[in-house]
Design a protein around this motif. Sequence first.
Motif, PDB file in Angstrom:
ATOM      1  N   TRP A 204       0.847  -1.190   0.000  1.00  0.00           N
ATOM      2  CA  TRP A 204       0.000   0.000   0.000  1.00  0.00           C
ATOM      3  C   TRP A 204       0.884   1.242   0.000  1.00  0.00           C
ATOM      4  O   TRP A 204       1.712   1.430   0.900  1.00  0.00           O
ATOM      5  CB  TRP A 204      -0.874   0.027   1.250  1.00  0.00           C
ATOM      6  CG  TRP A 204      -1.971  -0.984   1.279  1.00  0.00           C
ATOM      7  CD1 TRP A 204      -1.953  -2.192   1.904  1.00  0.00           C
ATOM      8  CD2 TRP A 204      -3.261  -0.856   0.677  1.00  0.00           C
ATOM      9  NE1 TRP A 204      -3.147  -2.837   1.721  1.00  0.00           N
ATOM     10  CE2 TRP A 204      -3.979  -2.035   0.976  1.00  0.00           C
ATOM     11  CE3 TRP A 204      -3.876   0.133  -0.082  1.00  0.00           C
ATOM     12  CZ2 TRP A 204      -5.280  -2.245   0.543  1.00  0.00           C
ATOM     13  CZ3 TRP A 204      -5.171  -0.072  -0.511  1.00  0.00           C
ATOM     14  CH2 TRP A 204      -5.857  -1.246  -0.206  1.00  0.00           C
ATOM     15  N   ARG A 205       0.711   2.103  -1.012  1.00  0.00           N
ATOM     16  CA  ARG A 205       1.459   3.352  -1.106  1.00  0.00           C
ATOM     17  C   ARG A 205       0.622   4.365  -1.892  1.00  0.00           C
ATOM     18  O   ARG A 205      -0.343   3.984  -2.567  1.00  0.00           O
ATOM     19  CB  ARG A 205       2.782   3.149  -1.851  1.00  0.00           C
ATOM     20  CG  ARG A 205       3.780   2.166  -1.248  1.00  0.00           C
ATOM     21  CD  ARG A 205       5.057   2.127  -2.080  1.00  0.00           C
ATOM     22  NE  ARG A 205       5.985   1.113  -1.607  1.00  0.00           N
ATOM     23  CZ  ARG A 205       6.025  -0.143  -2.052  1.00  0.00           C
ATOM     24  NH1 ARG A 205       5.141  -0.542  -2.987  1.00  0.00           N
ATOM     25  NH2 ARG A 205       6.911  -0.999  -1.584  1.00  0.00           N
ATOM     26  N   PRO A 206       1.014   5.651  -1.884  1.00  0.00           N
ATOM     27  CA  PRO A 206       0.383   6.603  -2.803  1.00  0.00           C
ATOM     28  C   PRO A 206       0.646   6.188  -4.249  1.00  0.00           C
ATOM     29  O   PRO A 206       1.732   5.693  -4.586  1.00  0.00           O
ATOM     30  CB  PRO A 206       1.088   7.929  -2.475  1.00  0.00           C
ATOM     31  CG  PRO A 206       1.575   7.759  -1.076  1.00  0.00           C
ATOM     32  CD  PRO A 206       1.967   6.309  -0.959  1.00  0.00           C
ATOM     33  N   ALA A 207      -0.319   6.382  -5.120  1.00  0.00           N
ATOM     34  CA  ALA A 207      -0.200   5.954  -6.518  1.00  0.00           C
ATOM     35  C   ALA A 207       1.026   6.534  -7.202  1.00  0.00           C
ATOM     36  O   ALA A 207       1.696   5.861  -8.001  1.00  0.00           O
ATOM     37  CB  ALA A 207      -1.469   6.344  -7.284  1.00  0.00           C
ATOM     38  N   LEU A 208       1.353   7.771  -6.908  1.00  0.00           N
ATOM     39  CA  LEU A 208       2.451   8.425  -7.618  1.00  0.00           C
ATOM     40  C   LEU A 208       3.801   7.759  -7.398  1.00  0.00           C
ATOM     41  O   LEU A 208       4.727   7.926  -8.196  1.00  0.00           O
ATOM     42  CB  LEU A 208       2.521   9.908  -7.242  1.00  0.00           C
ATOM     43  CG  LEU A 208       2.709  10.314  -5.772  1.00  0.00           C
ATOM     44  CD1 LEU A 208       4.154  10.220  -5.302  1.00  0.00           C
ATOM     45  CD2 LEU A 208       2.191  11.723  -5.545  1.00  0.00           C
TER      46      LEU A 208
END
Length: 281
Positions: A204-208
């Motif tokens: 799980w991470r920010p899309a960017l």
Amino acid sequence: MSATPRLSPAQEDVVRRWFPGVAVIADLSWGLTDTVVLHVRYAEGESIIKAAGSGNHHIGREIAAHEQWTTPWREVGRCARLLYVDRDQNMLATSYLPGTLVKDHPAADDADTYRQAGELLATFHAQQCTVSQDHESRMDAHSIAWLDSDHRIDAVTETRLRDAIARHPHEPVELVPTHGDWQPRNWLTHEAQVTVLDLGRADWRPALTDLARLARQEWQGRPDLEAAFLSGYGSDPREPAAWQRTLLREAIGTAVWAYRVGDETFEAQGHQMIAQALEIG
């Protein structure tokens, strides 16, 4: 299967249980870590086997990604199927994907490769979304831990990095399923289609964050490849301030990790990334 020096005896027993009469076609391991990657043949076909020591977390991440997130890719034949898992021995086996690595292949200079990669990543990211209250603080703590370890970042630059991190805001952020190493060395090309490899950094991470390695490698001096990717992805997720923080963290991790494993070429790239991140900061 003849003895494979990089597999433990217990891991070799698991392989024989999964695939009686198995034969190793090729050892595809990088050699920088303890992860072993074997291309094997067995009675019903071919498989990729991955194994590592108990302290290696990449196998567990790849298992979890296959179990939770690869359905959109599997349904269109763009990634392998998970065949077997042995968590006690830190091992997995997948179906074999035909094709050639995009890295160092003419497809690496083809805009359609990046359009497809953008489309594939968009479907992966779109599956789920959650909001984290502490992601930003955890990522900054991780970067500080890198800087606290052994590295070859000079003292002046290290101070600038620490000062930059200290100024980062720690606001809530949206997280999505990410690949974690989205670049041509983890894509195959086969009959003009791009397929996906190696989910050992999925999380799980920010899309960017999945755009960071492309931006510092393949897109340098190639705005056409960047534009093709964003066309396939459907938007540009890079909010400027969050993007700067991401590039800074990625640069630190690259330089320090590469030094740790003795990859001087990758380490030099990490130092260049640090200079670039500080320049835009």
